[in-house]
Design a protein around this motif. Structure first.
Motif, short mmCIF file in Angstrom:
data_model
loop_
_atom_site.label_atom_id
_atom_site.label_comp_id
_atom_site.label_asym_id
_atom_site.label_seq_id
_atom_site.Cartn_x
_atom_site.Cartn_y
_atom_site.Cartn_z
N ALA A 28 -12.91 -4.60 1.53
CA ALA A 28 -13.71 -3.54 0.89
C ALA A 28 -15.20 -3.65 1.21
N TRP A 67 -7.73 0.06 7.64
CA TRP A 67 -7.45 -0.94 6.60
C TRP A 67 -8.65 -1.06 5.66
N TRP A 109 -8.45 -8.12 -0.88
CA TRP A 109 -8.86 -6.93 -1.62
C TRP A 109 -10.38 -6.78 -1.61
N THR A 114 -2.57 -0.48 -9.59
CA THR A 114 -3.87 -0.85 -9.02
C THR A 114 -4.88 -1.21 -10.10
N TYR A 162 -8.96 -0.19 1.56
CA TYR A 162 -9.30 -1.13 0.49
C TYR A 162 -10.63 -0.79 -0.17
N ARG A 167 0.84 -1.22 0.00
CA ARG A 167 0.00 0.00 0.00
C ARG A 167 0.86 1.26 0.00
#
Length: 294
Positions: free
Chosen positions: A149, A202, A145, A127, A206, A100
């Motif tokens: 999210a 985090w 991922w 990305t 994401y 990241r």
């Protein structure tokens, strides 16, 4: 792990950035990845600090950085790190990022080309390319991922049940190898994960990567920067398994150089000596050119 490094908590827009700094010479900003903190640079930062002013920072909301801002795009992350470096007296500097942190460095280079002297990107593909290639093979390796999210507090709740287990399982799962993490570094990662605000950061990170970051990157998809760039990746990991990282990154940084190291994802902790050698070979001439041109 950072003997001789000073500690800083610098106010920036939307919060504070925590960093450690040491050395004398051209400034270099080190940015970590998920699910880590600046502690991942424990074997690299002291070596670089023999020749450079090294700043190892926690990303927005990660580690000991704090934020009350809901913007977790890489643009916002990069802006906070720029504020940090300016507050420490560095208007122009080199950026080295992993995971990241490398995505933050990529965005910073395009958003603030006058500030970034060079970039080093460790074990990532752009990305946009990651999302485009997200198939059954890749989702087995990059499941986080999509998981992180998810909205509605799902990942936060599940991770909160046993944060230490989640960190250890994730580190080994992403690495592709059995990484002998330094006990103090691993303890730092687990300590950060026990903070619900860090886990939330985090997830917001994401979620942004699956939304607004895509639009931001698409706007720069055809852009090029004539900037010294180094790309390193692990030959035992995912990044170079199906595509040539240099070919993909050359579309953005025409002067890119780099190679694979015999490692998984966590290069700086698996092969610190090789990473240091590659970074010094990249930074020394880049710093020299920057000095000659002001």
């Amino acid at each position: 792990m950072f003997d001789g490094f000073s500690s800083h908590d610098v106010p920036v827009a939307g919060g504070t950035v925590h960093a450690r700094a040491a050395g004398d010479g051209p400034p270099v900003l080190l940015l970590h990845g998920f699910p880590q903190t600046h502690a991942m640079w424990h074997a690299v930062a002291p070596v670089l600090a023999r020749e450079f002013t090294v700043v190892a920072a926690d990303l927005r909301g990660y580690g000991r950085s704090r934020t009350d801002d809901e913007d977790f795009t890489f643009r916002a992350m990069a802006a906070g790190q720029l504020e940090l470096m300016r507050a420490l007296g560095h208007d122009r500097f080199h950026v080295v990022g992993h995971d990241r942190g490398a995505r933050t460095a990529h965005r910073m280079a395009f958003d603030a080309p006058g500030a970034v002297l060079s970039v080093a990107l460790l074990d990532i593909l752009p990305t946009l390319e990651v999302w485009r290639s997200m198939d059954a093979w890749l989702v087995q390796r990059y499941h986080h991922w999509a998981f992180l999210a998810q909205g509605g507090g799902l990942p936060q709740t599940l991770i909160g049940h046993d944060p230490g287990f989640y960190v250890r399982w994730t580190l080994q799962g992403i690495s592709g190898t059995s990484v002998p993490f330094h006990p103090e570094a691993l303890a730092a990662y687990e300590e950060a994960a026990r903070d619900p605000a860090v886990v939330d950061a985090w997830c917001r990170d994401y979620r942004a990567a699956a939304g607004p970051d895509l639009e931001i990157d698409r706007a720069d998809e055809e852009a090029r920067l004539d900037l010294p760039a180094l790309v390193l990746w692990g030959s035992l990991g995912t990044v170079g398994a199906r595509e040539d990282p240099l070919e993909l990154w050359r579309r953005h940084f025409p002067r890119v150089t780099g190679r694979a190291l015999e490692a998984g994802h966590f290069l700086a902790e698996e092969r610190p000596e090789e990473v240091c050698a590659a970074l010094l070979a990249h930074l020394r001439p880049a710093a020299g050119r920057a000095g000659r041109h002001g």
